[in-house]
Write an enzyme that holds these catalytic residues in place. Structure first.
Site, PDB file in Angstrom:
ATOM      1  N   SER A 124     -41.565 -64.948  16.265  1.00  8.55           N
ATOM      2  CA  SER A 124     -43.090 -65.263  15.754  1.00  8.55           C
ATOM      3  C   SER A 124     -42.816 -66.731  14.568  1.00  8.55           C
ATOM      4  CB  SER A 124     -43.172 -63.870  14.473  1.00  8.55           C
ATOM      5  OG  SER A 124     -44.055 -63.738  14.156  1.00  8.55           O
ATOM      6  N   TYR A 148     -39.472 -57.094   8.810  1.00  8.54           N
ATOM      7  CA  TYR A 148     -40.139 -57.678  10.086  1.00  8.54           C
ATOM      8  C   TYR A 148     -39.664 -59.599  10.567  1.00  8.54           C
ATOM      9  CZ  TYR A 148     -42.768 -59.207  14.104  1.00  8.54           C
ATOM     10  OH  TYR A 148     -43.151 -59.532  15.072  1.00  8.54           O
ATOM     11  N   LYS A 152     -36.489 -61.029  12.577  1.00  2.84           N
ATOM     12  CA  LYS A 152     -36.761 -62.172  13.829  1.00  2.84           C
ATOM     13  C   LYS A 152     -35.852 -63.687  14.166  1.00  2.84           C
ATOM     14  CE  LYS A 152     -39.693 -59.899  16.396  1.00  2.84           C
ATOM     15  NZ  LYS A 152     -39.736 -59.430  17.915  1.00  2.84           N
ATOM     16  N   ASN A 178     -50.441 -65.585  16.640  1.00  4.60           N
ATOM     17  CA  ASN A 178     -51.627 -64.508  17.038  1.00  4.60           C
ATOM     18  C   ASN A 178     -51.926 -63.995  18.492  1.00  4.60           C
ATOM     19  OD1 ASN A 178     -51.078 -65.246  14.217  1.00  4.60           O
ATOM     20  ND2 ASN A 178     -52.033 -63.621  13.235  1.00  4.60           N
ATOM     21  N   ARG A 230     -56.016 -68.171  10.908  1.00  5.28           N
ATOM     22  CA  ARG A 230     -54.523 -68.288  12.222  1.00  5.28           C
ATOM     23  C   ARG A 230     -55.058 -68.644  13.358  1.00  5.28           C
ATOM     24  NH1 ARG A 230     -53.791 -66.660   7.679  1.00  5.28           N
ATOM     25  NH2 ARG A 230     -52.610 -64.436   7.260  1.00  5.28           N
TER      26      ARG A 230
END
Ligand code: NAD
Ligand code: UDP
Length: 338
Positions: A124, A148, A152, A178, A230
């Site tokens: 991510s 989180y 990753k 995203n 984003r």
């Protein structure tokens, strides 16, 4: 060729199954259904006219994984299985590290025992933390602000260490920006089990009348209109990126371990997303400006040029398709798969 798709019943996984089937691969989905429904897979079969093998199982269960690898001739693994809610990860860090990190290590160990050497991992853009500038290239420094993101980064590191020991493995670390949107059939899409944390499902929930009004988390960021920016990427483009990543394993010019951004390279603000969704749905989107959300950054978008160069992938769908397709899914399925 059989591809084991962990988490394949979920949002990105189900869209990827369609692209795999269309490209002639045979997905075998391994999912514990903690955040998904097999109805998504029925719909994938309806869209493609092809069958999917589904195995209900948990990636922390090494016996179940060993059984899958011994019963099927698996060419590669695409590893989506994991928990993904940032806020929940702050409240339940042990659950997140157990599910995401222990689950991944159990999977990699089973792959090693069974001589499965190709893996694509769902990372991510959160691993870039608060980037010093935009657009973000793959060699930007990494950091995290929540469990989180931490999970990753740890998994990326584990895979890099595995590569040092096993240079014959093929490892692709795909850093998604995203993901939004839905399959254009309107049959599959994102189906949050609770009140959505992410912007797009929240906006579509307001448009369909399930949610009252959107809270826009801050309008005092150093961006053009003050709201957060984003890089939204259509989930079908993202899904196609996995097929390209698989195909790149056969390309001897590509390193056996590589990291690529999957984004569009364009940033949109929260207010721009609200406007685009209004246009797509013909609905008013009620909103209020509230304070910033803890941990949010002002602006994040990818430099996607390395993905084009390395795996011949680029996003093709723009913001209007993202909103149109989300709206088709949401308005046809106001209760998701329920
Ligand atoms: P999702 O929740 O829809 O899909 C994840 C799937 O994994 C679900 O079907 C769930 O049931 C399954 N799963 C969870 N834990 C499992 C376990 N221990 N064993 C077996 N199955 C398990 O999420 P998604 O949006 O499709 O995300 C897929 C992957 O992409 C995740 O790893 C996520 O962290 C990553 N990612 C998502 C986003 C995003 O915004 N959606 C962004 C970047 C990265
Ligand atoms: N956002 C918002 N209201 C919401 C959800 C998100 O204003 O209900 C904003 C958020 O502050 C960010 C952008 O929308 O600027 C995207 O947020 P999302 O949670 O979808 O993705 P992420 O923050 O993980 O990039």
């Amino acid at each position: 060729m059989n591809i084991l798709v962990t988490g394949g019943a979920g949002y990105i996984g189900s869209h990827t199954c369609i692209e795999l089937l269309d490209a002639g691969f045979n997905p075998i989905v391994f999912d514990n259904l903690s955040n998904s429904s097999t109805i998504a897979l029925d719909r994938v079969e309806e869209i493609t006219g092809k069958k999917i093998t589904f195995i209900r199982g948990d990636v922390r269960d090494s016996e179940a994984l060993d059984q899958v690898f011994s019963q099927h001739d698996i060419y590669a693994v695409i590893h989506f299985a994991g928990l993904k809610a940032v806020g929940e990860s702050v409240e339940k860090p042990i659950m997140y590290y157990d599910n995401n990190v222990s689950g991944s290590i159990t999977l990699f160990a089973s792959m090693e025992r069974n001589n499965i050497t190709r893996i694509i991992f769902s990372s991510s853009a959160t691993v870039y933390g608060d980037p010093a500038s935009v657009p973000i290239t793959e060699n930007f420094p990494t950091s995290t602000t929540n469990p989180y993101g931490g999970s990753k980064l740890i998994i990326e590191d584990v895979l890099k260490n595995i590569y040092v020991a096993h240079q014959d493995w093929n490892i692709a670390l795909l850093r998604y920006f995203n993901p939004v949107g839905a399959h254009e059939s309107g049959l599959i899409g994102e189906d949050p089990s609770d009140i959505p944390n992410n912007l797009m499902p929240y906006i579509s929930g307001v448009a369909v009348g399930k949610l009252d009004k959107l809270s826009i988390f801050g309008d005092d960021y150093p961006t053009a209109d003050g709201t957060g920016v984003r890089d939204y990427i259509h989930v079908v483009d993202l899904a196609k990126g996995h097929v390209k990543a698989l195909q790149a394993f056969e390309n001897k010019a590509v390193d056996n371990l590589y990291t690529v951004n999957l984004g569009t390279g364009k940033g949109y603000s929260v207010l721009e997303m609200v406007e685009a969704f209004k246009k797509a749905s013909g609905k008013d989107i009620a909103y209020q400006i509230t304070s910033r959300r803890a941990g949010d950054i002002a602006c994040c978008y990818a430099d996607p040029s390395y993905a084009k160069e390395l795996i011949d992938w680029e996003a093709t769908k723009g913001i209007q398709a993202m909103c149109d397709d989300t709206w088709r899914w949401q308005s046809n399925n106001p209760l998701g798969y329920k």
